[in-house]
Structures are given as structure tokens and as C-alpha cells.
Design an enzyme around this catalytic site. Structure first.
Site, PDB file in Angstrom:
ATOM      1  N   CYS A 115       0.818  -1.228   0.000  1.00  0.00           N
ATOM      2  CA  CYS A 115       0.000   0.000   0.000  1.00  0.00           C
ATOM      3  C   CYS A 115       0.847   1.272   0.000  1.00  0.00           C
ATOM      4  O   CYS A 115       0.362   2.337  -0.370  1.00  0.00           O
ATOM      5  CB  CYS A 115      -0.942   0.010   1.191  1.00  0.00           C
ATOM      6  SG  CYS A 115      -2.090  -1.381   1.197  1.00  0.00           S
ATOM      7  N   HIS A 252      -3.464   7.329   2.008  1.00  0.00           N
ATOM      8  CA  HIS A 252      -3.831   6.004   1.501  1.00  0.00           C
ATOM      9  C   HIS A 252      -5.217   5.686   2.044  1.00  0.00           C
ATOM     10  O   HIS A 252      -5.502   5.903   3.226  1.00  0.00           O
ATOM     11  CB  HIS A 252      -2.805   4.983   1.966  1.00  0.00           C
ATOM     12  CG  HIS A 252      -3.256   3.563   1.779  1.00  0.00           C
ATOM     13  ND1 HIS A 252      -3.762   3.107   0.590  1.00  0.00           N
ATOM     14  CD2 HIS A 252      -3.302   2.516   2.652  1.00  0.00           C
ATOM     15  CE1 HIS A 252      -4.095   1.835   0.730  1.00  0.00           C
ATOM     16  NE2 HIS A 252      -3.819   1.458   1.967  1.00  0.00           N
ATOM     17  N   ASN A 282     -10.088  -0.072  -0.384  1.00  0.00           N
ATOM     18  CA  ASN A 282      -8.620  -0.038  -0.331  1.00  0.00           C
ATOM     19  C   ASN A 282      -8.049  -0.598  -1.635  1.00  0.00           C
ATOM     20  O   ASN A 282      -8.117  -1.806  -1.872  1.00  0.00           O
ATOM     21  CB  ASN A 282      -8.133  -0.868   0.863  1.00  0.00           C
ATOM     22  CG  ASN A 282      -6.626  -0.787   1.058  1.00  0.00           C
ATOM     23  OD1 ASN A 282      -5.900  -0.352   0.170  1.00  0.00           O
ATOM     24  ND2 ASN A 282      -6.177  -1.217   2.217  1.00  0.00           N
TER      25      ASN A 282
HETATM   26  N1  ACO Z   1     -18.705  -8.472   8.775  1.00  0.00           N
HETATM   27  C1  ACO Z   1     -19.248  -8.719   9.979  1.00  0.00           C
HETATM   28  N2  ACO Z   1     -18.521  -9.031  11.058  1.00  0.00           N
HETATM   29  C2  ACO Z   1     -17.180  -9.052  10.910  1.00  0.00           C
HETATM   30  C3  ACO Z   1     -16.559  -8.822   9.681  1.00  0.00           C
HETATM   31  C4  ACO Z   1     -17.375  -8.524   8.588  1.00  0.00           C
HETATM   32  N3  ACO Z   1     -16.870  -8.248   7.369  1.00  0.00           N
HETATM   33  N4  ACO Z   1     -15.213  -8.925   9.838  1.00  0.00           N
HETATM   34  C5  ACO Z   1     -15.006  -9.232  11.128  1.00  0.00           C
HETATM   35  N5  ACO Z   1     -16.189  -9.315  11.779  1.00  0.00           N
HETATM   36  C6  ACO Z   1     -16.430  -9.619  13.168  1.00  0.00           C
HETATM   37  C7  ACO Z   1     -15.298 -10.391  13.808  1.00  0.00           C
HETATM   38  O1  ACO Z   1     -15.402 -11.753  13.551  1.00  0.00           O
HETATM   39  C8  ACO Z   1     -15.485 -10.055  15.253  1.00  0.00           C
HETATM   40  O2  ACO Z   1     -16.503 -10.874  15.771  1.00  0.00           O
HETATM   41  P1  ACO Z   1     -16.382 -11.474  17.230  1.00  0.00           P
HETATM   42  O3  ACO Z   1     -16.345 -10.306  18.161  1.00  0.00           O
HETATM   43  O4  ACO Z   1     -17.619 -12.304  17.356  1.00  0.00           O
HETATM   44  O5  ACO Z   1     -15.123 -12.274  17.250  1.00  0.00           O
HETATM   45  C9  ACO Z   1     -16.001  -8.613  15.253  1.00  0.00           C
HETATM   46  O6  ACO Z   1     -16.495  -8.407  13.914  1.00  0.00           O
HETATM   47  C10 ACO Z   1     -14.940  -7.592  15.541  1.00  0.00           C
HETATM   48  O7  ACO Z   1     -13.784  -7.883  14.788  1.00  0.00           O
HETATM   49  P2  ACO Z   1     -12.506  -6.972  14.845  1.00  0.00           P
HETATM   50  O8  ACO Z   1     -11.450  -7.568  13.970  1.00  0.00           O
HETATM   51  O9  ACO Z   1     -12.142  -6.694  16.281  1.00  0.00           O
HETATM   52  O10 ACO Z   1     -13.081  -5.633  14.213  1.00  0.00           O
HETATM   53  P3  ACO Z   1     -12.374  -4.253  14.062  1.00  0.00           P
HETATM   54  O11 ACO Z   1     -13.175  -3.197  14.687  1.00  0.00           O
HETATM   55  O12 ACO Z   1     -10.921  -4.315  14.410  1.00  0.00           O
HETATM   56  O13 ACO Z   1     -12.477  -4.015  12.502  1.00  0.00           O
HETATM   57  C11 ACO Z   1     -11.046  -4.082  10.600  1.00  0.00           C
HETATM   58  C12 ACO Z   1     -11.830  -4.900  11.624  1.00  0.00           C
HETATM   59  C13 ACO Z   1     -12.036  -3.249   9.804  1.00  0.00           C
HETATM   60  C14 ACO Z   1     -10.308  -5.033   9.670  1.00  0.00           C
HETATM   61  C15 ACO Z   1     -10.050  -3.163  11.342  1.00  0.00           C
HETATM   62  O14 ACO Z   1      -9.277  -3.886  12.237  1.00  0.00           O
HETATM   63  C16 ACO Z   1      -9.154  -2.436  10.402  1.00  0.00           C
HETATM   64  O15 ACO Z   1      -9.588  -1.580   9.664  1.00  0.00           O
HETATM   65  N6  ACO Z   1      -7.847  -2.714  10.447  1.00  0.00           N
HETATM   66  C17 ACO Z   1      -6.941  -2.052   9.563  1.00  0.00           C
HETATM   67  C18 ACO Z   1      -6.585  -2.972   8.539  1.00  0.00           C
HETATM   68  C19 ACO Z   1      -6.591  -2.393   7.159  1.00  0.00           C
HETATM   69  O16 ACO Z   1      -7.314  -1.509   6.777  1.00  0.00           O
HETATM   70  N7  ACO Z   1      -5.724  -2.978   6.410  1.00  0.00           N
HETATM   71  C20 ACO Z   1      -5.616  -2.666   5.043  1.00  0.00           C
HETATM   72  C21 ACO Z   1      -4.275  -2.939   4.572  1.00  0.00           C
HETATM   73  S1  ACO Z   1      -3.113  -2.064   5.530  1.00  0.00           S
HETATM   74  C22 ACO Z   1      -3.350  -0.582   5.139  1.00  0.00           C
HETATM   75  O17 ACO Z   1      -3.731  -0.336   4.036  1.00  0.00           O
HETATM   76  C23 ACO Z   1      -3.092   0.436   6.189  1.00  0.00           C
END
Ligand code: ACO
Length: 325
Positions: A115, A252, A282
């Protein structure tokens, strides 16, 4: 003191026709529009056709950037493509783009910093242009992240999309101050000890397969906010400007919460932050030039503005670039 800077003289972007909404994804994976929007800000993403490789997206964006700069393919002497989703393991997408554009023999290669690839590629191109080794460079971010998805993994497949953005860089003479047009300062970083947080579980020398994207989302999130904020501060210092001097932040586009987290940490005016994550999702190395082009086309970003580009991605890599348009 007179200095040669590399300046953005043209920009273009391309998004594949097919739009996939959150509701479309909810038909085959256990998710919802509400969850995706609340956690990421994403409403939809574009998806390339199966028969439409990354180079095709790159070529469309490059043609628009060349037209915007008033240049033709015969002017191009350097092509750098930032991508993590090449058409093939080799040759470089840049070589394929060179052939598809009909550009003559020149320099062409890819940069792989996931990225952060576009910021890394800009810094490499800046080295060529500012040293007089290129008079007309194409720097392209082009990705088909949908082709790295495990469509049964709801924690990743809802986050990514496809697209391409390109800029033309040309030399411009400046006075060595932050009033100069062009690239003013970079900060590039990598921390290889965190490769396990975001990676693709395949490759030619390991599995012999392309693999799927895997991510520890929570941990990546935490590193993203801290690292991007550090990168912005360092790039401003390298450009000899204050954060308050920046007219537009073009981050980004990974997640609206990351963009907001960085803004809150640095006290940025949210009206100065460009966000296209809702409609593009993304697109990895393509996201910054796509967002920059969108804000130039809608009239927000204008010639002469001070722009701060910033990114973070797999590697972990991160970086930022201050430039005057
Ligand atoms: N739909 C519904 N529920 C979901 C989904 C989905 N798509 N994905 C995960 N969940 C659930 C999980 O299973 C979890 O359930 P549980 O509590 O029963 O175990 C719950 O939602 C919470 O999951 P978390 O992973 O804690 O959710 P979080 O608030 O952290 O959001 C996310 C997840 C959106 C991926 C976040 O961590 C994030 O944005 N991270 C950054 C990663 C990113 O953007 N990376 C891109 C590449 S790197 C970059 O470009 C910077």
C-alpha cells in the site's frame, strides 16, 4: 540556490466498470452493509474483469495522465509501476505498460511496497528526474486486490478494490525553498519484523501459487495510526514545512477510522483531508493517485497547493511525501 525538482505535470486515473456494493458481498459472505460502513467507511468497491489484467488499468490511467500533461508516449523515458498484483510474476507490469502504450525503449520497472508503493515509487522517480536522468516519467499505482482475496474470509474480502492512478513527472527549476513546485520531502520506512501482520500466503518460491491476503486487522490498525502520523511529521520536516502549511492531506485509503485516527493524533483539519474510501475501498498502491485525481477533478486541489501524501501497508512499510502541485 537553483535546484531541479521533479514536479507533477499531469494526472489520470481509471476504475473498472463493475461496482460491488456491501449488499452484494452480504449475499455470499456473513457480513452486512452496516458492519462494513461502521468499521471502515466503505460503501462499495470496483472490480476488474477476469480478462482485464492490472496492466490494462495502468494503461488507461497513464493515457489520461499524459494527455493532462500535454505529453505523448514518445516523450516517456521512464515508467515505474507500484503494484503488488502484477499480471505475471515477471516481466514487470511497467514493461507491459510500455509495450501497450507504444512507448519507445526507456527505463521500466515495478516497485513493490504494497500500500505504500506509490509513495516509494514517487521517491524513486524523483531520484531520476531531479538528477536529469529522466525528462518525462510516468509513475503509476495499479492494483487488482480483488484477485488476492479469499472470498470466504469476511475479515479481509470486504476491504479491498481495484483501480489505477498515474502521474507524469517532469523537471522544474526551483530556488530550493518550499515555494518551489515539485517534490519537497520524503519519509520512507519499513519494519520487516512485522511481516506476519499483513501478507499473502503464496508466492513463486514458496507455494508456487498466487495465494490469498491474510491480515491481523486490529494490530495493523494500531500500527497504521502511529506510523502514518510519524511519517507525516518526518516528511514535513524533510520539506522544511509545518503541518499547518499543508493545504491538502491525501492519505492512503484503507479505512476511514485510520484516516480519522491519524487526523485526531496530529490535530488535522478534517476539511483538508481527502477521502475516497467510501467509493473506492482499499486499492493499495493505486489509492493515493486515485484520491489525488478525484480531488483535482472536483476542483478542491489546485495548482500551487501544498500536498501531503501518506501511506502504510504490508511489510510493514509506510511513508509520506510533501509536494507542491
Ligand atoms: N462483517 C461482519 N462481522 C465481521 C466482519 C465482517 N466483514 N469482519 C469481522 N467481523 C467480526 C469479527 O469476527 C469479530 O466478531 P467477534 O467479536 O464475534 O469475534 C467482530 O467483527 C470484531 O472484529 P474486529 O477484527 O475486532 O473488528 P475491528 O473493529 O478491528 O475491525 C477491521 C476490523 C475493519 C479489519 C479493522 O481492524 C481495520 O480496519 N484494520 C486495519 C486494517 C486495514 O485496513 N488494512 C488494510 C491494509 S493495511 C493498510 O492499508 C493500512
Amino acid at each position: 540556490m537553483s535546484v531541479t525538482r521533479s514536479a507533477v505535470t499531469g494526472i489520470g486515473s481509471y476504475l473498472p466498470e463493475q461496482i460491488v456494493t456491501n449488499a452484494d458481498l452480504a449475499k455470499f459472505v456473513d457480513t452486512s452493509d452496516e458492519w462494513i460502513q461502521e468499521r471502515t467507511g466503505i460503501k462499495q468497491r470496483h472490480k476488474a474483469r477476469d480478462d482485464q489484467p492490472t496492466s490494462d488499468l495502468a494503461v488507461e490511467a497513464a493515457k489520461k495522465a499524459l494527455a493532462d500533461a500535454g505529453k505523448t508516449v514518445t516523450d516517456v523515458d521512464l515508467i515505474i509501476v507500484a503494484t503488488t498484483t502484477p499480471d505475471m510474476t515477471f516481466p514487470a507490469v511497467a514493461s507491459i505498460v510500455q509495450a501497450k502504450l507504444g512507448a519507445g525503449v526507456g527505463i521500466a520497472f515495478d516497485v513493490q511496497a504494497v500500500c505504500s508503493g506509490f509513495v516509494y515509487a514517487l521517491s524513486v522517480a524523483d531520484g531520476f528526474v531531479a538528477r536529469g536522468l529522466s525528462k518525462c516519467a510516468l509513475v503509476i499505482g495499479a492494483e487488482e486486490m480483488t484477485k488476492l482475496m479469499d472470498w470466504t474470509d469476511r475479515t479481509t474480502c470486504v476491504l479491498f478494490g481495484d483501480g489505477a492512478g498515474a502521474v507524469v513527472l517532469e523537471p522544474r527549476e526551483g530556488q530550493g525553498t518550499s515555494d518551489d513546485q515539485g517534490m519537497l520531502g520524503f519519509a520512507l520506512r519499513a519494519d520487516g519484523s512485522k511481516t506476519d501482520l499483513l501478507y499473502v500466503d503464496g508466492g513463486p518460491s514458496t507455494t508456487g501459487t498466487v495465494g490469498h491476503l491474510r491480515m491481523a486487522g486490529n494490530q495493523v490498525f494500531r500500527h497504521a495510526v502511529v506510523n502514518i502520523a510519524e511519517g507525516i511529521t518526518a516528511a514535513c520536516a524533510a520539506a522544511n514545512i509545518e503541518i499547518a502549511d499543508v493545504d491538502w492531506f491525501v492519505p492512503h485509503q484503507a479505512n476511514q477510522r485510520i484516516i480519522k485516527g491519524v487526523g485526531d493524533r496530529l490535530g488535522l483539519d478534517e476539511n483538508k483531508v481527502i477521502s475516497t474510501v467510501a467509493t473506492h475501498a482499499n486499492t493499495s498502491a493505486a489509492s493515493i493517485p486515485l484520491a489525488l485525481d478525484a480531488a483535482i477533478q472536483d476542483g478542491r486541489i489546485k495548482k500551487g497547493d501544498m500536498i501531503l501524501l501518506e501511506a502504510m501497508g504490508g511489510g510493514l512499510t509506510w511513508g509520506a511525501c510533501a509536494l507542491r502541485l
